[in-house]
Design a protein around this motif. Structure first.
Motif, PDB file in Angstrom:
ATOM      1  N   LEU A  49       2.048  -1.484  -5.511  1.00 22.45           N
ATOM      2  CA  LEU A  49       1.907  -2.384  -4.404  1.00 22.45           C
ATOM      3  C   LEU A  49       3.495  -1.337  -3.409  1.00 22.45           C
ATOM      4  O   LEU A  49       3.647  -1.143  -2.870  1.00 22.45           O
ATOM      5  CB  LEU A  49       1.740  -3.191  -4.046  1.00 22.45           C
ATOM      6  N   TRP A  52       5.243  -2.885  -0.821  1.00 20.19           N
ATOM      7  CA  TRP A  52       4.910  -4.357  -0.201  1.00 20.19           C
ATOM      8  C   TRP A  52       4.595  -4.757  -1.724  1.00 20.19           C
ATOM      9  O   TRP A  52       3.562  -6.232  -1.674  1.00 20.19           O
ATOM     10  CB  TRP A  52       3.712  -3.863   0.625  1.00 20.19           C
ATOM     11  N   ARG A 114      -2.997  -8.836  -4.468  1.00 18.32           N
ATOM     12  CA  ARG A 114      -2.911  -7.159  -4.067  1.00 18.32           C
ATOM     13  C   ARG A 114      -3.195  -7.678  -3.097  1.00 18.32           C
ATOM     14  O   ARG A 114      -2.405  -7.292  -1.703  1.00 18.32           O
ATOM     15  CB  ARG A 114      -3.098  -6.340  -4.890  1.00 18.32           C
ATOM     16  N   LEU A 118      -1.432  -7.623   0.744  1.00  9.98           N
ATOM     17  CA  LEU A 118      -0.660  -6.409   0.994  1.00  9.98           C
ATOM     18  C   LEU A 118      -1.076  -7.497   2.624  1.00  9.98           C
ATOM     19  O   LEU A 118      -0.509  -6.302   3.674  1.00  9.98           O
ATOM     20  CB  LEU A 118      -1.618  -5.350   1.472  1.00  9.98           C
ATOM     21  N   TRP A 121       2.011  -9.088   4.387  1.00 13.67           N
ATOM     22  CA  TRP A 121       2.360  -7.600   4.744  1.00 13.67           C
ATOM     23  C   TRP A 121       2.040  -6.694   6.256  1.00 13.67           C
ATOM     24  O   TRP A 121       2.623  -6.728   6.735  1.00 13.67           O
ATOM     25  CB  TRP A 121       3.057  -6.979   3.814  1.00 13.67           C
ATOM     26  N   ARG A 122       1.112  -7.070   6.237  1.00 15.66           N
ATOM     27  CA  ARG A 122       0.184  -6.139   7.869  1.00 15.66           C
ATOM     28  C   ARG A 122       0.658  -7.044   8.782  1.00 15.66           C
ATOM     29  O   ARG A 122       0.749  -6.437   9.977  1.00 15.66           O
ATOM     30  CB  ARG A 122      -1.212  -6.115   7.131  1.00 15.66           C
ATOM     31  N   ILE A 153       0.811   0.221   5.322  1.00 17.70           N
ATOM     32  CA  ILE A 153      -0.269  -0.880   4.671  1.00 17.70           C
ATOM     33  C   ILE A 153      -1.684  -0.290   4.044  1.00 17.70           C
ATOM     34  O   ILE A 153      -2.409  -0.704   3.124  1.00 17.70           O
ATOM     35  CB  ILE A 153       0.394  -2.051   4.996  1.00 17.70           C
ATOM     36  N   VAL A 156      -2.565   2.266   2.143  1.00 20.03           N
ATOM     37  CA  VAL A 156      -2.507   1.756   0.148  1.00 20.03           C
ATOM     38  C   VAL A 156      -3.562   0.550   0.447  1.00 20.03           C
ATOM     39  O   VAL A 156      -4.248   0.976  -1.039  1.00 20.03           O
ATOM     40  CB  VAL A 156      -0.656   0.787   0.488  1.00 20.03           C
ATOM     41  N   ALA A 157      -3.477   0.058   1.267  1.00 19.88           N
ATOM     42  CA  ALA A 157      -5.348  -1.146   0.841  1.00 19.88           C
ATOM     43  C   ALA A 157      -6.424  -0.452   0.384  1.00 19.88           C
ATOM     44  O   ALA A 157      -7.217  -0.427  -0.786  1.00 19.88           O
ATOM     45  CB  ALA A 157      -5.837  -2.389   1.764  1.00 19.88           C
ATOM     46  N   LEU A 165      -8.773  -5.995   4.030  1.00 17.10           N
ATOM     47  CA  LEU A 165      -8.358  -7.125   3.982  1.00 17.10           C
ATOM     48  C   LEU A 165      -8.495  -8.423   4.085  1.00 17.10           C
ATOM     49  O   LEU A 165      -8.800  -8.393   5.557  1.00 17.10           O
ATOM     50  CB  LEU A 165      -6.530  -6.627   4.052  1.00 17.10           C
TER      51      LEU A 165
END
Length: 258
Positions: A49, A52, A114, A118, A121-122, A153, A156-157, A165
């Motif tokens: 991550l 993040w 995870r 995320l 964080w998003r 982010i 990344v996801a 997410l």
């Protein structure tokens, strides 16, 4: 509304929560949860991550909860007074903080943990972007805006195969965390709703979680003095304590070699 004087024995139900927070108080600061140990379950979650890290959110959420409880502790023990609003507001914040930490620590597997990190964080970067719009902040140099970070982010996801997410709503997070900690999710949500009502200055919580103490005649009727309903506040305090304890237990268990 009224501020009610309290003796130490009147608020005995708050003392276990206050005592649980006290060991984290140091000279001028609070001790945070330790950083993830190398090769621990927490560190392995974080590895994919970067930057993040889920552990960062767990630690900051837990620390915020400690500060909220400590503020109430100081107010009660130093002034001996409890007003009808601030205890609910502070413990509401603590409940959300500890519940968030539990939610991030749990999950059926590493992918879900995870994804939750995320997702939070998003939401964090989305809120940052909203603030930047409000103040018309202009990003300069090599910096990036909250909206650009939010997009990072999402990428990344996607790369990790974690899309879509999950959403992050306080009530849903609290219910999931309560269940994880062995609490009744509906009862904990009910306490949170009452606390939120008081925090926002709504009228209905006075009917559900306050106790009339006096009535003064006025030209239009009566001015009713309301004080804290100790039974209701105790339920909220116990939920905070349980989630605090579950956070520390799960964090310690997962901060071991994977």
């Amino acid at each position: 509304m009224a501020t009610s004087p309290k003796r130490p024995d009147d608020v005995a139900y708050l003392l276990p929560l206050f005592q649980a927070v006290a060991p984290y108080r140091a000279d001028g600061h609070f001790r945070q949860l330790p950083e993830p140990a190398p090769r621990s379950s927490l560190a392995t979650d974080d590895a994919a991550l970067k930057p993040w890290d889920g552990s960062v959110l767990i630690r900051t959420s837990f620390a915020a909860g400690l500060f909220h409880v400590d503020a109430l502790s100081r107010n009660v023990t130093m002034t001996g007074q409890i007003d009808p609003f601030s205890p609910w507001t502070l413990l509401r914040g603590a409940l959300e903080n500890f519940a968030t930490a539990v939610w991030l620590l749990s999950g059926k597997d590493r992918s879900e943990r995870r994804a939750r990190a995320l997702a939070l964080w998003r939401e964090d970067m989305r809120n940052r972007g909203q603030h930047e719009e409000d103040v018309q902040h202009v990003v300069t140099g090599q910096g990036k805006s909250g909206e650009q970070r939010r997009q990072e982010i999402e990428q990344v996801a996607t790369t990790l195969g974690l899309t879509p997410l999950p959403g992050h709503k306080a009530g849903t997070t609290i219910a999931a965390a309560a269940k994880e900690a062995g609490l009744d999710p509906v009862r904990v949500q009910a306490s949170w709703r009452v606390a939120s009502g008081f925090a926002h200055g709504r009228f209905w919580p006075n009917l559900r979680a306050a106790t009339p103490r006096s009535a003064i005649p006025t030209a239009d009727g009566y001015l009713v003095g309301m004080v804290i309903n100790d039974d209701e506040l105790e339920r909220l305090a116990k939920a905070c304590l349980k989630l605090l304890e579950h956070t520390t237990q799960r964090y310690a268990a997962r901060n071991t070699v994977n």
